[in-house]
Write a protein that holds these residues in place. Structure first.
Motif, PDB file in Angstrom:
ATOM      1  N   CYS A   1       0.853  -1.172   0.000  1.00  0.00           N
ATOM      2  CA  CYS A   1       0.000   0.000   0.000  1.00  0.00           C
ATOM      3  C   CYS A   1       0.891   1.224   0.000  1.00  0.00           C
ATOM      4  CB  CYS A   1      -0.999   0.005   1.151  1.00  0.00           C
ATOM      5  SG  CYS A   1      -0.371   0.594   2.712  1.00  0.00           S
ATOM      6  N   ALA A   2       0.358   2.299  -0.517  1.00  0.00           N
ATOM      7  CA  ALA A   2       1.090   3.555  -0.603  1.00  0.00           C
ATOM      8  C   ALA A   2       0.156   4.678  -0.206  1.00  0.00           C
ATOM      9  CB  ALA A   2       1.608   3.772  -2.026  1.00  0.00           C
ATOM     10  N   SER A   3       0.693   5.667   0.483  1.00  0.00           N
ATOM     11  CA  SER A   3      -0.157   6.783   0.892  1.00  0.00           C
ATOM     12  C   SER A   3       0.411   8.092   0.363  1.00  0.00           C
ATOM     13  CB  SER A   3      -0.310   6.838   2.423  1.00  0.00           C
ATOM     14  OG  SER A   3       0.845   7.359   3.054  1.00  0.00           O
ATOM     15  N   SER A   4      -0.488   9.048   0.174  1.00  0.00           N
ATOM     16  CA  SER A   4      -0.074  10.387  -0.194  1.00  0.00           C
ATOM     17  C   SER A   4      -1.092  11.363   0.358  1.00  0.00           C
ATOM     18  CB  SER A   4       0.050  10.545  -1.715  1.00  0.00           C
ATOM     19  OG  SER A   4      -1.217  10.490  -2.333  1.00  0.00           O
ATOM     20  N   PHE A   5      -0.706  12.619   0.430  1.00  0.00           N
ATOM     21  CA  PHE A   5      -1.618  13.615   0.998  1.00  0.00           C
ATOM     22  C   PHE A   5      -2.795  13.866   0.078  1.00  0.00           C
ATOM     23  CE2 PHE A   5      -3.104  16.980   3.515  1.00  0.00           C
ATOM     24  CZ  PHE A   5      -3.448  18.032   2.673  1.00  0.00           C
ATOM     25  N   SER A   6      -2.498  14.072  -1.195  1.00  0.00           N
ATOM     26  CA  SER A   6      -3.566  14.494  -2.101  1.00  0.00           C
ATOM     27  C   SER A   6      -3.954  13.434  -3.118  1.00  0.00           C
ATOM     28  CB  SER A   6      -3.119  15.746  -2.864  1.00  0.00           C
ATOM     29  OG  SER A   6      -1.979  15.430  -3.639  1.00  0.00           O
ATOM     30  N   GLY A   7      -3.198  12.342  -3.144  1.00  0.00           N
ATOM     31  CA  GLY A   7      -3.480  11.318  -4.149  1.00  0.00           C
ATOM     32  C   GLY A   7      -2.612  11.453  -5.373  1.00  0.00           C
ATOM     33  N   THR A   8      -1.706  12.430  -5.337  1.00  0.00           N
ATOM     34  CA  THR A   8      -0.794  12.578  -6.466  1.00  0.00           C
ATOM     35  C   THR A   8       0.230  11.449  -6.426  1.00  0.00           C
ATOM     36  OG1 THR A   8      -1.042  14.954  -6.255  1.00  0.00           O
ATOM     37  CG2 THR A   8       0.758  14.169  -7.632  1.00  0.00           C
ATOM     38  N   ASP A   9       0.266  10.657  -7.465  1.00  0.00           N
ATOM     39  CA  ASP A   9       1.059   9.438  -7.419  1.00  0.00           C
ATOM     40  C   ASP A   9       2.543   9.671  -7.235  1.00  0.00           C
ATOM     41  OD1 ASP A   9      -0.417   6.677  -9.268  1.00  0.00           O
ATOM     42  OD2 ASP A   9      -1.060   7.785  -7.507  1.00  0.00           O
ATOM     43  N   TYR A  10       3.068  10.769  -7.742  1.00  0.00           N
ATOM     44  CA  TYR A  10       4.507  10.942  -7.613  1.00  0.00           C
ATOM     45  C   TYR A  10       4.905  11.460  -6.240  1.00  0.00           C
ATOM     46  CZ  TYR A  10       2.912  15.377  -9.679  1.00  0.00           C
ATOM     47  OH  TYR A  10       2.211  16.490  -9.998  1.00  0.00           O
ATOM     48  N   GLU A  11       3.947  11.576  -5.368  1.00  0.00           N
ATOM     49  CA  GLU A  11       4.272  11.962  -3.995  1.00  0.00           C
ATOM     50  C   GLU A  11       3.937  10.857  -3.004  1.00  0.00           C
ATOM     51  OE1 GLU A  11       3.440  16.762  -4.262  1.00  0.00           O
ATOM     52  OE2 GLU A  11       1.871  15.418  -3.580  1.00  0.00           O
ATOM     53  N   GLN A  12       3.714   9.644  -3.500  1.00  0.00           N
ATOM     54  CA  GLN A  12       3.272   8.611  -2.591  1.00  0.00           C
ATOM     55  C   GLN A  12       4.436   7.857  -1.950  1.00  0.00           C
ATOM     56  OE1 GLN A  12       0.614   6.044  -4.717  1.00  0.00           O
ATOM     57  NE2 GLN A  12       2.166   5.274  -6.095  1.00  0.00           N
ATOM     58  N   TYR A  13       4.172   7.363  -0.759  1.00  0.00           N
ATOM     59  CA  TYR A  13       5.149   6.620   0.024  1.00  0.00           C
ATOM     60  C   TYR A  13       4.594   5.215   0.244  1.00  0.00           C
ATOM     61  CZ  TYR A  13       7.106  11.202   1.031  1.00  0.00           C
ATOM     62  OH  TYR A  13       7.662  12.449   0.917  1.00  0.00           O
ATOM     63  N   PHE A  14       5.469   4.233   0.042  1.00  0.00           N
ATOM     64  CA  PHE A  14       5.047   2.844   0.137  1.00  0.00           C
ATOM     65  C   PHE A  14       5.328   2.252   1.511  1.00  0.00           C
ATOM     66  CE2 PHE A  14       3.809   1.389  -4.089  1.00  0.00           C
ATOM     67  CZ  PHE A  14       4.267   2.416  -4.894  1.00  0.00           C
ATOM     68  N   GLY A  15       4.480   1.326   1.897  1.00  0.00           N
ATOM     69  CA  GLY A  15       4.730   0.511   3.076  1.00  0.00           C
ATOM     70  C   GLY A  15       5.591  -0.683   2.700  1.00  0.00           C
ATOM     71  N   PRO A  16       5.966  -1.512   3.684  1.00  0.00           N
ATOM     72  CA  PRO A  16       6.862  -2.649   3.418  1.00  0.00           C
ATOM     73  C   PRO A  16       6.157  -3.826   2.768  1.00  0.00           C
ATOM     74  CG  PRO A  16       6.256  -2.597   5.718  1.00  0.00           C
ATOM     75  CD  PRO A  16       5.668  -1.365   5.112  1.00  0.00           C
ATOM     76  N   GLY A  17       4.841  -3.824   2.771  1.00  0.00           N
ATOM     77  CA  GLY A  17       4.102  -4.892   2.110  1.00  0.00           C
ATOM     78  C   GLY A  17       3.692  -6.027   3.024  1.00  0.00           C
ATOM     79  N   THR A  18       2.701  -6.774   2.569  1.00  0.00           N
ATOM     80  CA  THR A  18       2.291  -8.018   3.220  1.00  0.00           C
ATOM     81  C   THR A  18       2.520  -9.132   2.217  1.00  0.00           C
ATOM     82  OG1 THR A  18       0.577  -7.016   4.611  1.00  0.00           O
ATOM     83  CG2 THR A  18       0.344  -9.367   4.110  1.00  0.00           C
TER      84      THR A  18
END
Lengths: 111, 113
Positions: free
Chosen positions: B91-108
């Motif tokens: 999963c990846a999160s971002s403030f506004s949904g802009t993909d080039y600003e998203q940060y990923f989690g380590p995954g399951t």
């Protein structure tokens, strides 16, 4: 239909030499390209990006080149270091659409 | 600032079962996107949630679903598991949904046997 392709699943490079990772795309509407780096057991982290209005972007040891006519981009790492060993994903973006990722290239730096 | 967290990190399930994965975004981020990573397929987009609403959806069957809570935490559910569902789910999160600003989690890492 794979719109972003990384045809080399793996690449081995001697430490200190240049690493060149390649990526091809088919959708000419893509207007922004990114490279991500992924270590095992971690999520991908953003490395460097380039807008389609440019042909080169440099950040320290990392340079991304974009050839729009060939629909090709490459990531150059100079000099390569052991910590650069990871899987590299290229990704492309069009407007507000979601990122389209390539299949990844595993880079191994040989000490 | 704490990063994106995903739980559990590893999961083994049997064909036919269902599974729920959880993602806690970076504090203040309102967008959460889910990806499936398999060898040879790269990262494939599943869906994105923004302020509790599904905003985008990839080409996955209806067995894959998700939701987002008011605190922006998100869950992904896969029903009637198949062997081909074995993958790393990011999963990846971002403030506004802009993909080039998203940060990923380590995954399951999900393994279906």
């Amino acid at each position: 239909d794979q719109q972003v392709k990384q045809n080399s699943p793996s690449l081995s490079v001697q430490e200190g030499r240049i690493s060149i990772l390649n990526c091809d795309y088919t959708n000419s509407m893509f207007d922004y390209f990114l490279w991500y780096k992924k270590y095992p057991a971690e999520g991908p982290t953003f490395l460097i990006s380039i807008s389609s209005i440019k042909d080169k972007n440099e950040d320290g040891r990392f340079t991304v080149f974009l050839n729009k006519s060939a629909k090709h981009l490459s990531l150059h790492i100079v000099p390569s270091q052991p910590g650069d060993s990871a899987v590299y994903f290229c990704a492309a973006l069009f407007g507000n659409e979601k990122l389209t990722f390539g299949t990844g290239t595993r880079l191994t730096i040989i000490p | 600032k704490a990063g994106v967290t995903q739980t559990p990190r590893y999961l083994i399930k049997t064909r036919g079962q269902q599974v729920t994965l959880s993602c806690s975004p970076i504090s203040g981020h309102r967008s959460v996107s889910w990806y499936q990573q398999t060898p040879g397929q790269g990262l494939q987009f599943l869906f994105e949630y923004f302020s509790e609403t599904q905003r985008n959806k990839g080409n996955f069957p209806g067995r894959f679903s998700g939701r987002q809570f008011s605190n922006s935490r998100s869950e992904m559910n896969v029903s009637t598991l198949e062997l081909g569902d074995s993958a790393l789910y990011l999963c990846a999160s971002s403030f506004s949904g802009t993909d080039y600003e998203q940060y990923f989690g380590p995954g399951t890492r999900l393994t279906v046997t």
